[in-house]
Scaffold this motif. Sequence first.
Motif, PDB file in Angstrom:
ATOM      1  N   ARG A 100       5.885 -27.438  -1.650  1.00  0.00           N
ATOM      2  CA  ARG A 100       6.119 -28.552  -2.579  1.00  0.00           C
ATOM      3  C   ARG A 100       7.121 -28.139  -3.644  1.00  0.00           C
ATOM      4  O   ARG A 100       6.775 -27.844  -4.778  1.00  0.00           O
ATOM      5  CB  ARG A 100       4.795 -28.988  -3.206  1.00  0.00           C
ATOM      6  N   LYS A 101       8.398 -28.154  -3.267  1.00  0.00           N
ATOM      7  CA  LYS A 101       9.463 -27.784  -4.208  1.00  0.00           C
ATOM      8  C   LYS A 101      10.172 -29.028  -4.730  1.00  0.00           C
ATOM      9  O   LYS A 101      10.661 -29.052  -5.840  1.00  0.00           O
ATOM     10  CB  LYS A 101      10.485 -26.887  -3.516  1.00  0.00           C
ATOM     11  N   TYR A 102      10.271 -30.046  -3.886  1.00  0.00           N
ATOM     12  CA  TYR A 102      11.017 -31.259  -4.229  1.00  0.00           C
ATOM     13  C   TYR A 102      10.078 -32.267  -4.880  1.00  0.00           C
ATOM     14  O   TYR A 102       8.999 -32.540  -4.358  1.00  0.00           O
ATOM     15  CB  TYR A 102      11.634 -31.852  -2.961  1.00  0.00           C
ATOM     16  N   HIS A 103      10.529 -32.829  -6.017  1.00  0.00           N
ATOM     17  CA  HIS A 103       9.692 -33.778  -6.744  1.00  0.00           C
ATOM     18  C   HIS A 103      10.421 -35.093  -7.021  1.00  0.00           C
ATOM     19  O   HIS A 103      10.029 -35.832  -7.909  1.00  0.00           O
ATOM     20  CB  HIS A 103       9.209 -33.161  -8.061  1.00  0.00           C
ATOM     21  N   GLY A 104      11.460 -35.374  -6.270  1.00  0.00           N
ATOM     22  CA  GLY A 104      12.212 -36.604  -6.483  1.00  0.00           C
ATOM     23  C   GLY A 104      11.730 -37.730  -5.585  1.00  0.00           C
ATOM     24  O   GLY A 104      10.718 -37.626  -4.912  1.00  0.00           O
ATOM     25  N   ASN A 105      12.502 -38.817  -5.588  1.00  0.00           N
ATOM     26  CA  ASN A 105      12.200 -39.967  -4.751  1.00  0.00           C
ATOM     27  C   ASN A 105      13.455 -40.326  -3.953  1.00  0.00           C
ATOM     28  O   ASN A 105      14.359 -40.982  -4.486  1.00  0.00           O
ATOM     29  CB  ASN A 105      11.745 -41.144  -5.612  1.00  0.00           C
ATOM     30  N   PRO A 106      13.529 -39.903  -2.696  1.00  0.00           N
ATOM     31  CA  PRO A 106      14.742 -40.167  -1.919  1.00  0.00           C
ATOM     32  C   PRO A 106      15.011 -41.652  -1.695  1.00  0.00           C
ATOM     33  O   PRO A 106      16.161 -42.059  -1.616  1.00  0.00           O
ATOM     34  CB  PRO A 106      14.512 -39.438  -0.596  1.00  0.00           C
ATOM     35  N   VAL A 107      13.965 -42.464  -1.628  1.00  0.00           N
ATOM     36  CA  VAL A 107      14.173 -43.903  -1.428  1.00  0.00           C
ATOM     37  C   VAL A 107      14.921 -44.484  -2.624  1.00  0.00           C
ATOM     38  O   VAL A 107      15.959 -45.133  -2.474  1.00  0.00           O
ATOM     39  CB  VAL A 107      12.838 -44.640  -1.191  1.00  0.00           C
ATOM     40  N   THR A 108      14.401 -44.242  -3.815  1.00  0.00           N
ATOM     41  CA  THR A 108      15.042 -44.753  -5.033  1.00  0.00           C
ATOM     42  C   THR A 108      16.460 -44.202  -5.170  1.00  0.00           C
ATOM     43  O   THR A 108      17.382 -44.948  -5.514  1.00  0.00           O
ATOM     44  CB  THR A 108      14.203 -44.377  -6.273  1.00  0.00           C
ATOM     45  N   ALA A 109      16.637 -42.921  -4.895  1.00  0.00           N
ATOM     46  CA  ALA A 109      17.971 -42.314  -5.015  1.00  0.00           C
ATOM     47  C   ALA A 109      18.973 -43.012  -4.096  1.00  0.00           C
ATOM     48  O   ALA A 109      20.097 -43.317  -4.520  1.00  0.00           O
ATOM     49  CB  ALA A 109      17.900 -40.824  -4.686  1.00  0.00           C
ATOM     50  N   HIS A 110      18.578 -43.307  -2.867  1.00  0.00           N
ATOM     51  CA  HIS A 110      19.499 -43.959  -1.935  1.00  0.00           C
ATOM     52  C   HIS A 110      19.719 -45.432  -2.283  1.00  0.00           C
ATOM     53  O   HIS A 110      20.816 -45.955  -2.101  1.00  0.00           O
ATOM     54  CB  HIS A 110      19.009 -43.788  -0.492  1.00  0.00           C
ATOM     55  N   GLN A 111      18.703 -46.089  -2.816  1.00  0.00           N
ATOM     56  CA  GLN A 111      18.876 -47.472  -3.274  1.00  0.00           C
ATOM     57  C   GLN A 111      19.864 -47.525  -4.444  1.00  0.00           C
ATOM     58  O   GLN A 111      20.721 -48.419  -4.514  1.00  0.00           O
ATOM     59  CB  GLN A 111      17.527 -48.075  -3.675  1.00  0.00           C
ATOM     60  N   GLU A 112      19.770 -46.551  -5.340  1.00  0.00           N
ATOM     61  CA  GLU A 112      20.693 -46.496  -6.478  1.00  0.00           C
ATOM     62  C   GLU A 112      22.125 -46.237  -6.023  1.00  0.00           C
ATOM     63  O   GLU A 112      23.072 -46.822  -6.578  1.00  0.00           O
ATOM     64  CB  GLU A 112      20.243 -45.432  -7.476  1.00  0.00           C
ATOM     65  N   VAL A 113      22.302 -45.376  -5.038  1.00  0.00           N
ATOM     66  CA  VAL A 113      23.645 -45.137  -4.495  1.00  0.00           C
ATOM     67  C   VAL A 113      24.197 -46.432  -3.922  1.00  0.00           C
ATOM     68  O   VAL A 113      25.342 -46.809  -4.189  1.00  0.00           O
ATOM     69  CB  VAL A 113      23.641 -44.025  -3.423  1.00  0.00           C
ATOM     70  N   ASP A 114      23.399 -47.131  -3.149  1.00  0.00           N
ATOM     71  CA  ASP A 114      23.842 -48.402  -2.560  1.00  0.00           C
ATOM     72  C   ASP A 114      24.227 -49.395  -3.655  1.00  0.00           C
ATOM     73  O   ASP A 114      25.248 -50.079  -3.549  1.00  0.00           O
ATOM     74  CB  ASP A 114      22.747 -48.969  -1.662  1.00  0.00           C
ATOM     75  N   ASP A 115      23.436 -49.464  -4.722  1.00  0.00           N
ATOM     76  CA  ASP A 115      23.765 -50.352  -5.850  1.00  0.00           C
ATOM     77  C   ASP A 115      25.114 -49.975  -6.459  1.00  0.00           C
ATOM     78  O   ASP A 115      25.930 -50.848  -6.775  1.00  0.00           O
ATOM     79  CB  ASP A 115      22.686 -50.263  -6.942  1.00  0.00           C
ATOM     80  N   LYS A 116      25.350 -48.670  -6.626  1.00  0.00           N
ATOM     81  CA  LYS A 116      26.587 -48.198  -7.264  1.00  0.00           C
ATOM     82  C   LYS A 116      27.829 -48.475  -6.425  1.00  0.00           C
ATOM     83  O   LYS A 116      28.927 -48.547  -6.968  1.00  0.00           O
ATOM     84  CB  LYS A 116      26.505 -46.690  -7.552  1.00  0.00           C
ATOM     85  N   ILE A 117      27.662 -48.622  -5.117  1.00  0.00           N
ATOM     86  CA  ILE A 117      28.829 -48.886  -4.267  1.00  0.00           C
ATOM     87  C   ILE A 117      28.773 -50.310  -3.700  1.00  0.00           C
ATOM     88  O   ILE A 117      29.176 -50.569  -2.579  1.00  0.00           O
ATOM     89  CB  ILE A 117      29.020 -47.814  -3.171  1.00  0.00           C
ATOM     90  N   ASP A 118      28.257 -51.222  -4.549  1.00  0.00           N
ATOM     91  CA  ASP A 118      28.257 -52.660  -4.251  1.00  0.00           C
ATOM     92  C   ASP A 118      27.551 -53.007  -2.945  1.00  0.00           C
ATOM     93  O   ASP A 118      28.040 -53.822  -2.152  1.00  0.00           O
ATOM     94  CB  ASP A 118      29.690 -53.217  -4.244  1.00  0.00           C
ATOM     95  N   ASN A 119      26.403 -52.391  -2.730  1.00  0.00           N
ATOM     96  CA  ASN A 119      25.576 -52.686  -1.552  1.00  0.00           C
ATOM     97  C   ASN A 119      26.369 -52.594  -0.254  1.00  0.00           C
ATOM     98  O   ASN A 119      26.256 -53.454   0.623  1.00  0.00           O
ATOM     99  CB  ASN A 119      24.914 -54.061  -1.685  1.00  0.00           C
ATOM    100  N   SER A 120      27.121 -51.514  -0.119  1.00  0.00           N
ATOM    101  CA  SER A 120      27.992 -51.383   1.054  1.00  0.00           C
ATOM    102  C   SER A 120      27.567 -50.276   2.020  1.00  0.00           C
ATOM    103  O   SER A 120      28.283 -49.984   2.967  1.00  0.00           O
ATOM    104  CB  SER A 120      29.441 -51.161   0.598  1.00  0.00           C
ATOM    105  N   VAL A 121      26.386 -49.667   1.805  1.00  0.00           N
ATOM    106  CA  VAL A 121      25.897 -48.670   2.757  1.00  0.00           C
ATOM    107  C   VAL A 121      25.522 -49.391   4.048  1.00  0.00           C
ATOM    108  O   VAL A 121      24.861 -50.427   4.019  1.00  0.00           O
ATOM    109  CB  VAL A 121      24.682 -47.902   2.193  1.00  0.00           C
TER     110      VAL A 121
END
Length: 131
Positions: A60-81
């Motif tokens: 248990r080293k990782y404590h982030g949320n990959p779903v939220t992180a990828h949703q935020e990336v998609d938001d930042k690039i105008d939902n183009s993923v």
Amino acid sequence: MKAKANISSRKDVKNLVVTFYQKVRKHEILGPIFNHIITDWEAHFELLTDFWETQLFLKRKYHGNPVTAHQEVDDKIDNSVTSEHFGLWLNLWFETIDELFEGETAWIAKNRAQKMSTMLFLKIFEHRNKT
């Protein structure tokens, strides 16, 4: 021909992550997205090494949320993923693993990435329909 090692340590995971993202950063389609979003590559390497170490060795080293992180990336690039982006990412991931490693943990790294890519794309799509 020399046999490749299995992925067996954090050092191996970091080697995989760094080698892989060197390819991503140079990729014609993926590079501009990642290079636009990620401002501190060393910190990103550490985060993703933690993530993959957690995935592959159940530490248990990782404590982030990959779903939220990828949703935020998609938001930042105008939902183009698109699913194509995930396919290109997977192809590079498999290629990098095959160049560096073999064995059960290498297979697990491929399998987990494939399952995660499907789930992450679906979660991005769901998120678009909520906003």
